[in-house]
Design a protein around this motif. Structure first.
Motif, PDB file in Angstrom:
ATOM      1  N   HIS A 163      11.144 -33.331  14.453  1.00  0.00           N
ATOM      2  CA  HIS A 163       9.843 -32.674  14.534  1.00  0.00           C
ATOM      3  C   HIS A 163       9.863 -31.710  15.719  1.00  0.00           C
ATOM      4  CE1 HIS A 163       8.025 -35.440  11.608  1.00  0.00           C
ATOM      5  NE2 HIS A 163       8.674 -36.416  12.235  1.00  0.00           N
ATOM      6  N   TYR A 164       9.178 -30.589  15.573  1.00  0.00           N
ATOM      7  CA  TYR A 164       9.202 -29.540  16.600  1.00  0.00           C
ATOM      8  C   TYR A 164       7.800 -29.295  17.130  1.00  0.00           C
ATOM      9  CZ  TYR A 164      10.298 -24.964  18.736  1.00  0.00           C
ATOM     10  OH  TYR A 164      10.467 -23.914  19.603  1.00  0.00           O
ATOM     11  N   VAL A 165       7.691 -29.198  18.467  1.00  0.00           N
ATOM     12  CA  VAL A 165       6.446 -28.782  19.104  1.00  0.00           C
ATOM     13  C   VAL A 165       6.795 -27.633  20.053  1.00  0.00           C
ATOM     14  CG1 VAL A 165       4.528 -29.419  20.608  1.00  0.00           C
ATOM     15  CG2 VAL A 165       5.443 -31.090  18.975  1.00  0.00           C
ATOM     16  N   GLY A 166       6.091 -26.517  19.923  1.00  0.00           N
ATOM     17  CA  GLY A 166       6.375 -25.365  20.787  1.00  0.00           C
ATOM     18  C   GLY A 166       5.106 -24.759  21.334  1.00  0.00           C
ATOM     19  N   HIS A 167       5.079 -24.533  22.648  1.00  0.00           N
ATOM     20  CA  HIS A 167       3.930 -23.894  23.280  1.00  0.00           C
ATOM     21  C   HIS A 167       4.220 -22.421  23.533  1.00  0.00           C
ATOM     22  CE1 HIS A 167       1.577 -22.916  27.146  1.00  0.00           C
ATOM     23  NE2 HIS A 167       0.706 -22.882  26.150  1.00  0.00           N
ATOM     24  N   SER A 168       3.314 -21.533  23.170  1.00  0.00           N
ATOM     25  CA  SER A 168       3.391 -20.108  23.472  1.00  0.00           C
ATOM     26  C   SER A 168       4.729 -19.526  23.004  1.00  0.00           C
ATOM     27  CB  SER A 168       3.173 -19.897  24.974  1.00  0.00           C
ATOM     28  OG  SER A 168       2.994 -18.530  25.280  1.00  0.00           O
ATOM     29  N   GLN A 169       5.604 -19.114  23.933  1.00  0.00           N
ATOM     30  CA  GLN A 169       6.903 -18.574  23.535  1.00  0.00           C
ATOM     31  C   GLN A 169       7.738 -19.616  22.792  1.00  0.00           C
ATOM     32  OE1 GLN A 169       9.908 -15.845  25.976  1.00  0.00           O
ATOM     33  NE2 GLN A 169      10.410 -17.998  26.268  1.00  0.00           N
ATOM     34  N   LYS A 187      16.189 -28.393   8.819  1.00  0.00           N
ATOM     35  CA  LYS A 187      16.462 -29.288   9.945  1.00  0.00           C
ATOM     36  C   LYS A 187      15.186 -29.723  10.671  1.00  0.00           C
ATOM     37  CE  LYS A 187      20.945 -27.043  10.728  1.00  0.00           C
ATOM     38  NZ  LYS A 187      21.860 -26.414  11.721  1.00  0.00           N
ATOM     39  N   ILE A 188      14.059 -29.126  10.298  1.00  0.00           N
ATOM     40  CA  ILE A 188      12.792 -29.400  10.980  1.00  0.00           C
ATOM     41  C   ILE A 188      11.823 -30.019   9.974  1.00  0.00           C
ATOM     42  CG2 ILE A 188      10.872 -28.410  12.275  1.00  0.00           C
ATOM     43  CD1 ILE A 188      12.801 -26.188  13.164  1.00  0.00           C
ATOM     44  N   LYS A 189      11.432 -31.248  10.237  1.00  0.00           N
ATOM     45  CA  LYS A 189      10.577 -31.988   9.306  1.00  0.00           C
ATOM     46  C   LYS A 189       9.145 -31.487   9.344  1.00  0.00           C
ATOM     47  CE  LYS A 189      10.039 -36.709   7.656  1.00  0.00           C
ATOM     48  NZ  LYS A 189      10.396 -38.138   7.910  1.00  0.00           N
ATOM     49  N   SER A 190       8.644 -31.201  10.532  1.00  0.00           N
ATOM     50  CA  SER A 190       7.302 -30.640  10.679  1.00  0.00           C
ATOM     51  C   SER A 190       7.226 -29.935  12.019  1.00  0.00           C
ATOM     52  CB  SER A 190       6.221 -31.725  10.600  1.00  0.00           C
ATOM     53  OG  SER A 190       6.218 -32.536  11.767  1.00  0.00           O
ATOM     54  N   VAL A 319       8.834 -24.619   6.702  1.00  0.00           N
ATOM     55  CA  VAL A 319       8.472 -25.859   7.383  1.00  0.00           C
ATOM     56  C   VAL A 319       6.966 -26.111   7.276  1.00  0.00           C
ATOM     57  CG1 VAL A 319       8.480 -27.062   9.621  1.00  0.00           C
ATOM     58  CG2 VAL A 319      10.370 -25.535   9.012  1.00  0.00           C
ATOM     59  N   ASN A 320       6.580 -27.372   7.222  1.00  0.00           N
ATOM     60  CA  ASN A 320       5.171 -27.758   7.237  1.00  0.00           C
ATOM     61  C   ASN A 320       4.647 -27.589   8.663  1.00  0.00           C
ATOM     62  OD1 ASN A 320       2.690 -28.863   6.839  1.00  0.00           O
ATOM     63  ND2 ASN A 320       3.405 -30.838   6.085  1.00  0.00           N
ATOM     64  N   ILE A 321       3.781 -26.585   8.881  1.00  0.00           N
ATOM     65  CA  ILE A 321       3.371 -26.190  10.229  1.00  0.00           C
ATOM     66  C   ILE A 321       1.874 -26.319  10.420  1.00  0.00           C
ATOM     67  CG2 ILE A 321       3.421 -24.324  11.943  1.00  0.00           C
ATOM     68  CD1 ILE A 321       5.578 -22.975  10.185  1.00  0.00           C
ATOM     69  N   THR A 322       1.485 -26.811  11.605  1.00  0.00           N
ATOM     70  CA  THR A 322       0.095 -26.716  12.044  1.00  0.00           C
ATOM     71  C   THR A 322       0.053 -25.795  13.248  1.00  0.00           C
ATOM     72  OG1 THR A 322      -0.376 -28.973  11.310  1.00  0.00           O
ATOM     73  CG2 THR A 322      -1.942 -27.956  12.834  1.00  0.00           C
ATOM     74  N   MET A 323      -0.740 -24.739  13.151  1.00  0.00           N
ATOM     75  CA  MET A 323      -0.850 -23.753  14.217  1.00  0.00           C
ATOM     76  C   MET A 323      -2.152 -23.988  14.976  1.00  0.00           C
ATOM     77  SD  MET A 323       0.490 -20.524  11.937  1.00  0.00           S
ATOM     78  CE  MET A 323       0.413 -19.362  13.284  1.00  0.00           C
ATOM     79  N   HIS A 324      -2.042 -24.577  16.150  1.00  0.00           N
ATOM     80  CA  HIS A 324      -3.214 -24.890  16.967  1.00  0.00           C
ATOM     81  C   HIS A 324      -3.566 -23.665  17.819  1.00  0.00           C
ATOM     82  CE1 HIS A 324      -2.696 -29.227  16.036  1.00  0.00           C
ATOM     83  NE2 HIS A 324      -1.408 -28.925  16.053  1.00  0.00           N
TER      84      HIS A 324
END
Length: 384
Positions: A163-169, A187-190, A319-324
């Motif tokens: 699982h991937y979490v990314g802030h800003s850049q 390679k990225i589940k969510s 990828v299944n993405i949530t954009m906060h």
């Protein structure tokens, strides 16, 4: 009890052979917070040595193995001039990395090239070979740093996805990697992107909008003066002020760098970055688009097969993405977030409910747990 456990953990770190001061600082911080952590060196294909941090266990534990049921992996990537510290800054019970560890995840935190934890290269010296060392934009961070780190993590954990979490850049790098190298989608589940910067048609910061019109000129002047790094040993505070009045462009360049330095020095966890990263964002702000770094027409043709830099095709991201996002963001407009979400096949946008929540609050605000992190944990648990 806590003092004894912390002493034991620090002793374990010492026996493991700590050599880099910055590595010790990060691991000491996690130890003080009650967590065992590891440092891993990831070498990119162009020779940068990245320090990646891992929190594999819950608080006050130094072993938690279950070979039959390996923990799901979460990879956290920081924003521009951030570091792995971004995700432990709020401390136990509030910081995202710690919350994930407590929830039973194998937590990994990246560090982009050029930062305090990754200011190393197999043959380039960042001080004596600065022009070559800092010749990278966020695309290089995406295609080399993030890609290499993901592959390394999957190899070490013997898993096929994370699982991937990314802030800003960190969100920008996700967009770039998965659009230019679509094989990483598998390679990225969510993914959860926290104010992930991409489209810039409605870029909200008026000052940076004005500065962006002179991006190429300012970057060219900077290269002529040997200015390639921001907030490093050769930042604006160490420039020769006798040169200040030599040309209007140079004077403006120093002013711009001073603005950047003053903004970031308000934070407590900034690390150096390349000026080319800022130039790349500046080009996109000026063009009101999200595209690859633009060189002169001939070099663009050699690199990209077209006279102008092509845009990133976000429709290739599966990828299944949530954009906060937040409506009080000075670097990302709600309309651009919604536009990206409409182009990416499996993306949805989620607005933070506090109206005053800003771009840095995603990793700095104590109420991020209630406003954001609890939701991320709930969604990850559905998809373990």
């Amino acid at each position: 009890m806590l003092k004894t456990l912390t002493s034991v953990i620090i002793l374990i770190f010492a026996l493991n052979g700590l050599t880099a001061q910055q590595e010790f600082n990060i691991r000491l911080r996690t130890a003080i917070d009650g967590y065992y952590s590891e440092s891993h060196n990831v070498i990119t294909r162009d020779g940068y040595i990245l320090e990646v941090h891992r929190i594999p266990f819950r608080r006050f534990r130094i072993k938690e193995n279950d070979s039959k049921n390996p923990k799901p992996v979460v990879f956290l990537m920081h924003g521009l001039q951030g570091s792995s510290l971004s995700y432990i800054y709020l401390g136990p019970e509030r910081a995202l990395a710690y919350l994930l560890a407590e929830a039973g995840y194998d937590v990994w935190m990246g560090n982009a090239r050029g930062g305090l934890n990754s200011r190393r290269h197999i043959f380039l010296n960042p001080d004596t070979n600065a022009e070559r060392f800092f010749n990278y934009s966020y695309e290089d961070i995406a295609l080399k740093d993030v890609a290499s780190t993901i592959d390394y993590i999957l190899k070490v954990t013997r898993q096929s996805q994370l699982h991937y979490v990314g802030h800003s850049q960190g969100g920008t790098a996700f967009f770039v990697l998965n659009s230019l190298r679509p094989e990483f989608n598998t390679k990225i589940k969510s993914a959860h992107l926290l104010a992930g910067v991409g489209y810039m048609e409605h870029f909200p910061n008026k000052i940076l909008n004005a500065i962006a019109f002179g991006t190429n000129l300012l970057y060219s002047v900077a290269l002529e003066q040997g200015i390639v790094e921001v907030l490093g040993p050769r930042d604006a505070n160490s420039l020769n002020e006798e040169e200040y009045n030599k040309s209007p462009a140079y004077s403006l360049l120093l002013t711009v760098i001073d603005v950047i330095v003053s903004i970031h020095k308000q934070l407590e966890m900034v690390t150096p970055a390349s000026l080319k990263q800022y130039a790349h964002f500046g080009q996109n702000i000026r063009a009101k688009s999200f595209r690859r770094f633009s060189y002169d027409p001939l070099e663009n043709f050699i690199r990209y097969g077209s006279l102008s830099a092509p845009e990133y095709d976000l429709s290739k991201i599966s990828v299944n993405i949530t954009m906060h996002y937040t409506v009080n963001d000075h670097l990302l407009d709600e309309r651009d977030v919604l536009s990206m979400a409409s182009v990416i096949p499996n993306a949805k946008a989620r607005k933070i409910t506090r109206e005053t929540y800003n771009h840095n609050d995603f990793v700095l605000a104590p109420d991020s747990k209630e406003l954001l992190y609890d939701y991320i944990l709930e969604e990850l648990d559905k998809n373990r």
